[in-house]
Design a protein around this motif. Structure first.
Motif, PDB file in Angstrom:
ATOM      1  N   VAL A  38     -29.870  49.239  55.754  1.00  0.00           N
ATOM      2  CA  VAL A  38     -29.935  49.656  56.648  1.00  0.00           C
ATOM      3  C   VAL A  38     -28.385  49.144  57.751  1.00  0.00           C
ATOM      4  N   ALA A  39     -27.653  50.186  58.393  1.00  0.00           N
ATOM      5  CA  ALA A  39     -26.475  50.296  58.814  1.00  0.00           C
ATOM      6  C   ALA A  39     -27.140  49.656  59.943  1.00  0.00           C
ATOM      7  N   THR A  40     -26.769  48.010  61.486  1.00  0.00           N
ATOM      8  CA  THR A  40     -26.593  48.401  62.073  1.00  0.00           C
ATOM      9  C   THR A  40     -25.578  48.274  62.553  1.00  0.00           C
ATOM     10  N   ALA A  41     -25.481  48.213  64.422  1.00  0.00           N
ATOM     11  CA  ALA A  41     -24.307  47.957  64.784  1.00  0.00           C
ATOM     12  C   ALA A  41     -24.860  47.718  66.220  1.00  0.00           C
ATOM     13  N   GLY A  42     -23.501  47.332  66.942  1.00  0.00           N
ATOM     14  CA  GLY A  42     -24.081  47.170  68.850  1.00  0.00           C
ATOM     15  C   GLY A  42     -24.587  45.837  69.001  1.00  0.00           C
ATOM     16  N   ASP A  43     -25.434  45.573  70.266  1.00  0.00           N
ATOM     17  CA  ASP A  43     -25.650  44.778  70.620  1.00  0.00           C
ATOM     18  C   ASP A  43     -27.089  44.637  70.327  1.00  0.00           C
ATOM     19  N   PRO A  44     -27.390  43.691  69.772  1.00  0.00           N
ATOM     20  CA  PRO A  44     -29.427  43.777  69.236  1.00  0.00           C
ATOM     21  C   PRO A  44     -30.581  43.808  70.027  1.00  0.00           C
ATOM     22  N   ALA A  45     -29.921  42.727  71.359  1.00  0.00           N
ATOM     23  CA  ALA A  45     -30.364  42.584  72.700  1.00  0.00           C
ATOM     24  C   ALA A  45     -30.120  44.635  73.230  1.00  0.00           C
ATOM     25  N   ALA A  46     -29.572  45.106  73.255  1.00  0.00           N
ATOM     26  CA  ALA A  46     -29.519  46.423  73.894  1.00  0.00           C
ATOM     27  C   ALA A  46     -30.100  47.488  73.621  1.00  0.00           C
ATOM     28  N   PRO A  47     -30.828  48.417  74.507  1.00  0.00           N
ATOM     29  CA  PRO A  47     -31.673  49.144  73.931  1.00  0.00           C
ATOM     30  C   PRO A  47     -32.033  50.067  72.570  1.00  0.00           C
ATOM     31  N   ALA A  48     -33.098  50.254  71.971  1.00  0.00           N
ATOM     32  CA  ALA A  48     -32.408  50.871  70.593  1.00  0.00           C
ATOM     33  C   ALA A  48     -32.119  51.637  70.721  1.00  0.00           C
ATOM     34  N   ILE A  49     -31.356  52.650  68.885  1.00  0.00           N
ATOM     35  CA  ILE A  49     -31.182  54.118  69.323  1.00  0.00           C
ATOM     36  C   ILE A  49     -31.473  53.917  67.433  1.00  0.00           C
ATOM     37  N   ALA A  78     -38.269  49.692  63.431  1.00  0.00           N
ATOM     38  CA  ALA A  78     -38.299  49.452  64.516  1.00  0.00           C
ATOM     39  C   ALA A  78     -39.361  47.449  65.051  1.00  0.00           C
ATOM     40  N   THR A  79     -40.391  47.808  64.986  1.00  0.00           N
ATOM     41  CA  THR A  79     -40.688  46.727  65.032  1.00  0.00           C
ATOM     42  C   THR A  79     -40.097  45.425  64.030  1.00  0.00           C
ATOM     43  N   HIS A  80     -39.701  45.308  63.051  1.00  0.00           N
ATOM     44  CA  HIS A  80     -38.504  44.352  62.121  1.00  0.00           C
ATOM     45  C   HIS A  80     -37.947  43.976  63.102  1.00  0.00           C
ATOM     46  N   PHE A  81     -36.844  44.478  64.416  1.00  0.00           N
ATOM     47  CA  PHE A  81     -35.935  44.773  64.933  1.00  0.00           C
ATOM     48  C   PHE A  81     -36.539  44.029  66.827  1.00  0.00           C
ATOM     49  N   GLY A  82     -37.690  44.074  66.639  1.00  0.00           N
ATOM     50  CA  GLY A  82     -38.025  43.415  67.809  1.00  0.00           C
ATOM     51  C   GLY A  82     -38.408  44.763  68.909  1.00  0.00           C
ATOM     52  N   LYS A  83     -38.095  46.104  68.200  1.00  0.00           N
ATOM     53  CA  LYS A  83     -38.224  47.461  69.148  1.00  0.00           C
ATOM     54  C   LYS A  83     -39.326  48.197  68.699  1.00  0.00           C
ATOM     55  N   ASP A  84     -39.765  47.813  70.738  1.00  0.00           N
ATOM     56  CA  ASP A  84     -41.240  48.627  70.853  1.00  0.00           C
ATOM     57  C   ASP A  84     -40.590  49.656  71.761  1.00  0.00           C
ATOM     58  N   ARG A  85     -40.192  50.271  71.824  1.00  0.00           N
ATOM     59  CA  ARG A  85     -39.722  51.845  72.079  1.00  0.00           C
ATOM     60  C   ARG A  85     -38.153  51.759  71.896  1.00  0.00           C
ATOM     61  N   PHE A  86     -38.177  52.826  71.590  1.00  0.00           N
ATOM     62  CA  PHE A  86     -36.514  53.342  70.802  1.00  0.00           C
ATOM     63  C   PHE A  86     -35.901  54.745  71.336  1.00  0.00           C
ATOM     64  N   THR A  87     -35.100  55.210  71.203  1.00  0.00           N
ATOM     65  CA  THR A  87     -34.676  56.949  71.409  1.00  0.00           C
ATOM     66  C   THR A  87     -34.472  56.917  69.379  1.00  0.00           C
ATOM     67  N   LEU A  88     -34.816  57.934  69.323  1.00  0.00           N
ATOM     68  CA  LEU A  88     -35.036  58.739  68.010  1.00  0.00           C
ATOM     69  C   LEU A  88     -33.870  59.760  68.222  1.00  0.00           C
TER      70      LEU A  88
END
Length: 294
Positions: A19-30, A89-99
């Motif tokens: 999994v590639a990740t970038a940006g602030d983990p506290a920001a809204p997820a996409i 998404a749950t692994h990263f603590g994101k209940d809602r996200f842009t897909l």
């Protein structure tokens, strides 16, 4: 062009994904879902742009690159990558996200939005047909049926044994390259061949086609029409942006016809590029996403 971290994540669905990740983990997820025959590299130009405002999550989906490749077609029905998506998404603590989804990733995105509207906040689809519109076109539009005959070929398991070594070079030149509007060479070509040459990769990727319930009639066939094509279809409830490379040779413009009937909150951005529009016209795709997300 990296701009992201690649990590290995074990999911409760039984697969390990890169999994590639970038940006602030506290920001809204996409979350960005690639299609066939690619990987997180589909989004290599969009990840840095989106990471200025979002926490970007871009997995190599099951069966692709170095992610897990469970044996058996049954592991690639659409519900399986949908479950991977939600678990990720749950692994990263994101209940809602842009897909966001391209190609097969778009198929997963459409299904996730339909089945889990509580998790998917907004939807961006890139050259991936809506399941109802696609199936209808395969019965009602002979040009689209002709353009989709490759799916029947991909479902033939006898081709797998030839997709190694020199066979991968042939696949690149004769099957993949004909869907490109610009040449792929050097580092990009080497990355494709490396991912495809991973043990079991080609069979696993093709199993997505084999597990699909989509009916692709032969050109001389007059099959029974699925009843659901003449019945009301559940609408997509999320605001949705569809980005479409208009030179796509596999998915024709008919995929946009009647789309607003099943996607009420729809925006469409057409781009003069082919199926792999995310890297054929990267700046336009990134700008379209960010403008709409505003």
């Amino acid at each position: 062009m990296a701009g992201f971290e690649l990590q290995r994540i074990a999911l409760p669905t039984g697969v390990d994904l890169d999994v590639a990740t970038a940006g602030d983990p506290a920001a809204p997820a996409i979350v960005l879902l690639h299609g066939f025959p690619e990987s997180h590299r589909t989004w290599r130009h969009q990840i840095p742009a989106l990471a200025t405002r979002f926490f970007v999550i871009a997995p190599d989906q099951r069966g692709f690159a170095r992610s897990s490749k469970p044996e058996g077609v049954e592991h690639y029905t659409t519900d399986k990558p949908v479950a991977d998506l939600l678990a990720l998404a749950t692994h990263f603590g994101k209940d809602r996200f842009t897909l966001v989804g391209h190609d097969w990733g778009g198929a997963v995105a459409w299904m996730a939005a339909l089945q889990h509207p509580n998790r998917i906040e907004r939807l961006i689809i890139v050259n991936a047909p809506h399941p109802f519109v696609f199936q209808k076109s395969l019965f009602d539009d002979m040009d689209q049926r002709k353009a989709s005959q490759y799916i029947r070929f991909f479902r033939d398991t006898s081709i797998d044994q030839g997709l190694t070594g020199a066979g991968l070079e042939k696949f690149f030149g004769s099957t993949f390259a004909k869907h490109l509007t610009r040449a792929v060479a050097g580092e990009d070509k080497a990355a494709y061949l490396d991912e495809w040459s991973q043990p079991g990769a080609m069979s696993a990727m093709l199993n997505w086609y084999r597990a699909s319930a989509v009916q692709v009639p032969a050109m001389d066939e007059t099959p029974n029409r699925p009843a659901f094509l003449d019945a009301p279809f559940p609408p997509i409830t999320q605001p949705t942006l569809v980005i479409w490379g208009t030179q796509d040779k596999a998915l024709l413009p008919v995929q946009l016809d009647g789309l607003d009937a099943v996607v009420p909150d729809l925006s469409v951005r057409k781009i003069d590029a082919g199926h792999f529009v995310t890297w054929e016209a990267p700046e336009e795709v990134s700008a379209a996403m960010l403008d709409w997300l505003d």
